[in-house]
Design a protein around this motif. Structure first.
Motif, PDB file in Angstrom:
ATOM      1  N   SER A  49      71.055  49.009  -1.746  1.00  0.00           N
ATOM      2  CA  SER A  49      71.718  47.928  -2.328  1.00  0.00           C
ATOM      3  C   SER A  49      73.285  48.139  -2.692  1.00  0.00           C
ATOM      4  O   SER A  49      73.937  47.366  -2.817  1.00  0.00           O
ATOM      5  N   ARG A  80      59.856  43.534  -3.702  1.00  0.00           N
ATOM      6  CA  ARG A  80      60.633  42.680  -4.115  1.00  0.00           C
ATOM      7  C   ARG A  80      62.041  42.999  -3.652  1.00  0.00           C
ATOM      8  O   ARG A  80      62.875  41.941  -3.260  1.00  0.00           O
ATOM      9  N   LEU A  81      62.386  44.238  -3.806  1.00  0.00           N
ATOM     10  CA  LEU A  81      63.893  44.652  -3.559  1.00  0.00           C
ATOM     11  C   LEU A  81      64.101  44.425  -1.893  1.00  0.00           C
ATOM     12  O   LEU A  81      65.176  44.231  -1.728  1.00  0.00           O
ATOM     13  N   HIS A  82      63.059  44.802  -1.199  1.00  0.00           N
ATOM     14  CA  HIS A  82      63.343  44.539   0.285  1.00  0.00           C
ATOM     15  C   HIS A  82      63.663  43.063   0.257  1.00  0.00           C
ATOM     16  O   HIS A  82      64.683  42.647   1.204  1.00  0.00           O
ATOM     17  N   ASP A  83      62.715  42.301  -0.073  1.00  0.00           N
ATOM     18  CA  ASP A  83      62.917  40.611   0.045  1.00  0.00           C
ATOM     19  C   ASP A  83      64.285  40.262  -0.393  1.00  0.00           C
ATOM     20  O   ASP A  83      64.970  39.255   0.094  1.00  0.00           O
ATOM     21  N   HIS A  84      64.962  40.902  -1.522  1.00  0.00           N
ATOM     22  CA  HIS A  84      66.203  40.769  -2.100  1.00  0.00           C
ATOM     23  C   HIS A  84      67.250  41.105  -1.283  1.00  0.00           C
ATOM     24  O   HIS A  84      68.353  40.406  -0.945  1.00  0.00           O
ATOM     25  N   LEU A  85      67.162  42.292  -0.730  1.00  0.00           N
ATOM     26  CA  LEU A  85      68.351  42.676   0.297  1.00  0.00           C
ATOM     27  C   LEU A  85      68.374  42.238   1.792  1.00  0.00           C
ATOM     28  O   LEU A  85      69.278  42.122   2.398  1.00  0.00           O
ATOM     29  N   ASP A 125      63.097  37.449   3.380  1.00  0.00           N
ATOM     30  CA  ASP A 125      61.995  37.116   2.568  1.00  0.00           C
ATOM     31  C   ASP A 125      60.569  37.410   3.176  1.00  0.00           C
ATOM     32  O   ASP A 125      60.050  36.153   3.546  1.00  0.00           O
ATOM     33  N   THR A 131      53.121  39.518  -2.739  1.00  0.00           N
ATOM     34  CA  THR A 131      53.676  39.669  -4.091  1.00  0.00           C
ATOM     35  C   THR A 131      52.603  38.727  -5.173  1.00  0.00           C
ATOM     36  O   THR A 131      52.078  39.116  -6.005  1.00  0.00           O
ATOM     37  N   GLU A 153      61.674  42.850 -12.034  1.00  0.00           N
ATOM     38  CA  GLU A 153      62.051  43.020 -10.754  1.00  0.00           C
ATOM     39  C   GLU A 153      60.956  42.178  -9.911  1.00  0.00           C
ATOM     40  O   GLU A 153      61.509  41.502  -8.765  1.00  0.00           O
ATOM     41  N   THR A 188      67.274  43.322  -8.683  1.00  0.00           N
ATOM     42  CA  THR A 188      66.702  42.000  -7.666  1.00  0.00           C
ATOM     43  C   THR A 188      67.078  40.806  -8.572  1.00  0.00           C
ATOM     44  O   THR A 188      67.048  39.561  -7.885  1.00  0.00           O
ATOM     45  N   THR A 189      67.708  40.982  -9.868  1.00  0.00           N
ATOM     46  CA  THR A 189      68.235  39.826 -10.736  1.00  0.00           C
ATOM     47  C   THR A 189      68.885  40.253 -11.660  1.00  0.00           C
ATOM     48  O   THR A 189      69.046  41.321 -11.839  1.00  0.00           O
TER      49      THR A 189
END
Length: 414
Positions: A141, A192-197, A200, A206, A252, A367-368
């Motif tokens: 990130s 979720r961090l994977h999908d954010h970076l 998706d 999830t 997250e 993530t947010t």
């Protein structure tokens, strides 16, 4: 004889001055404004400097003798804290990348994996896999230019997702035959961090995990349980030690579920023993239990470790009042030693505690953004300040009484 009495009086006065000064300094630290939930303490770099020096001196090996994840946690929290600090203070980015990558190497070393089984799925168990994947994603990130690291993050995320997809329970094993839902929460946050970076890819995994986790809440509290059997059967109800970590990562994953769960967590565990606090009970209100290696010794039911980690949970859940209160109490009760080049708590006797403090005090979502909460925190400062005031005045009570006694007043000269 007279000289001896005089020396004794001066010695007592010296002790009195010392006690009063300590109380005044403590009150000053206690009242000093705490950083907001989007800020971090000005001492963050100095705290991390101390933790790194402790690691260089073998503090992680020593911590491993205290509990099974000591080596892992000390390195993981150090690396994650640097990433969090750099997100808040971009000027720290280069140092954060160097130090967090160093920490990740230690997690993936032979010593870092020694306590875990490669036969589990994912390899080395969900605790090792989840925290390691979170740290790797956190590093990306800050800088995703290393394609080899991006590929490793993708591959490890896929392995974790496959393990969840193949499991009948949302709570995977950390050790053979042992599972704690908090570990699966961290691992799911890493997806979720994977999908954010990146892309998706794991939304369905999830959603399935959230449905399964909701179906297995502790019936006594409505929260995720502390420990379960390999088939997901609850063995131990919700406890604050694991809840505080869960609520650091749950936002997250899903904001709505996190907010529901955090409200229950706050209601069932937040306490003001004897009017002092806020702090977090290890067991919910109405339930008494004993401390263990995770919670540490309990004082009036309060877990110090859960309270420290609760600072980070409060920050990412938008609970600015609770975060400020726990931070202020740490400055008062944590025996901080703040030097120009480093800062440590409890005189630096337990570096693992310092690692948890800096991880919690720099906590932020990756993530947010945190939702601003409307949580209320009572007038918690008054009891602490009252005690400090009484202690500061105690050495002088006798002197004040003497001065008010007319028999000891000097007559006015003609």
């Amino acid at each position: 004889m007279g000289r001896g009495r005089s020396a004794g009086r001066w010695a007592l006065r010296g002790v009195g001055v010392f006690v009063t000064l300590v109380c005044l300094v403590g009150a000053g630290r206690f009242l000093w404004p705490q950083p907001g939930i989007t800020e971090q303490p000005g001492s963050t770099e100095r705290q991390l400097t101390f933790v790194r020096a402790a690691l260089d001196s073998g503090a992680d090996t020593a911590a491993q003798q205290q509990f099974p994840e000591g080596h892992f946690f000390l390195n993981a929290l150090y690396g994650i804290s640097w990433v969090q600090a750099a997100h808040t203070e971009p000027a720290l980015r280069d140092t954060a990348l160097r130090e967090s990558r160093w920490a990740l190497d230690r997690l993936e070393s032979e010593q870092g994996r020694a306590a875990f089984s490669p036969a589990l799925r994912p390899a080395y168990g969900i605790f090792w896999a989840g925290w390691t994947n979170w740290l790797r994603g956190a590093i990306l990130s800050l800088d995703a230019s290393d394609r080899a690291e991006v590929q490793r993050f993708s591959a490890h995320s896929a392995e974790i997702a496959q393990a969840f997809a193949a499991s009948e329970t949302p709570f995977l094993q950390a050790y053979r035959g042992q599972a704690w839902p908090v570990d699966s929460t961290v691992a799911m946050a890493s997806l979720r961090l994977h999908d954010h970076l990146l892309d998706d890819r794991y939304a369905a995994v999830t959603a399935r995990w959230l449905d399964a986790a909701r179906a297995r809440l502790d019936p006594a509290t409505g929260l995720l349980p502390h420990e379960v059997s390999p088939d997901g059967t609850q063995l131990d109800g919700a406890r604050a030690t694991s809840q505080s970590v869960i609520h650091r990562f749950l936002p997250e994953i899903d904001a709505a579920f996190a907010r529901e769960q955090y409200a229950v967590y706050r209601d069932r565990y937040l306490a003001y023993p004897g009017g002092f606090g806020p702090a977090l009970r290890e067991y919910p209100h109405g339930v008494d239990g004993v401390g263990d290696v995770d919670s540490g010794p309990l004082v009036a039911g309060i877990s110090l470790s859960a309270t420290v980690v609760g600072l980070g949970a409060a920050r990412v859940n938008g609970d600015s009042g609770l975060a400020a209160a726990i931070g202020a109490e740490g400055e008062l009760l944590g025996l901080p030693v703040d030097l120009p080049g480093s800062k440590r708590y409890a005189f630096g006797l337990a570096p693992i505690g310092d690692a948890f403090v800096v991880w919690s005090s720099t906590a932020r979502l990756l993530t947010t953004e945190p939702a601003v909460g409307d949580w209320e925190t009572r007038w918690w400062r008054a009891p602490w300040l009252a005690v400090l005031g009484l202690l500061a005045l105690a050495p002088w009570v006798g002197r004040l009484v003497t001065l008010r006694d007319p028999r000891h007043r000097r007559p006015l000269s003609g």
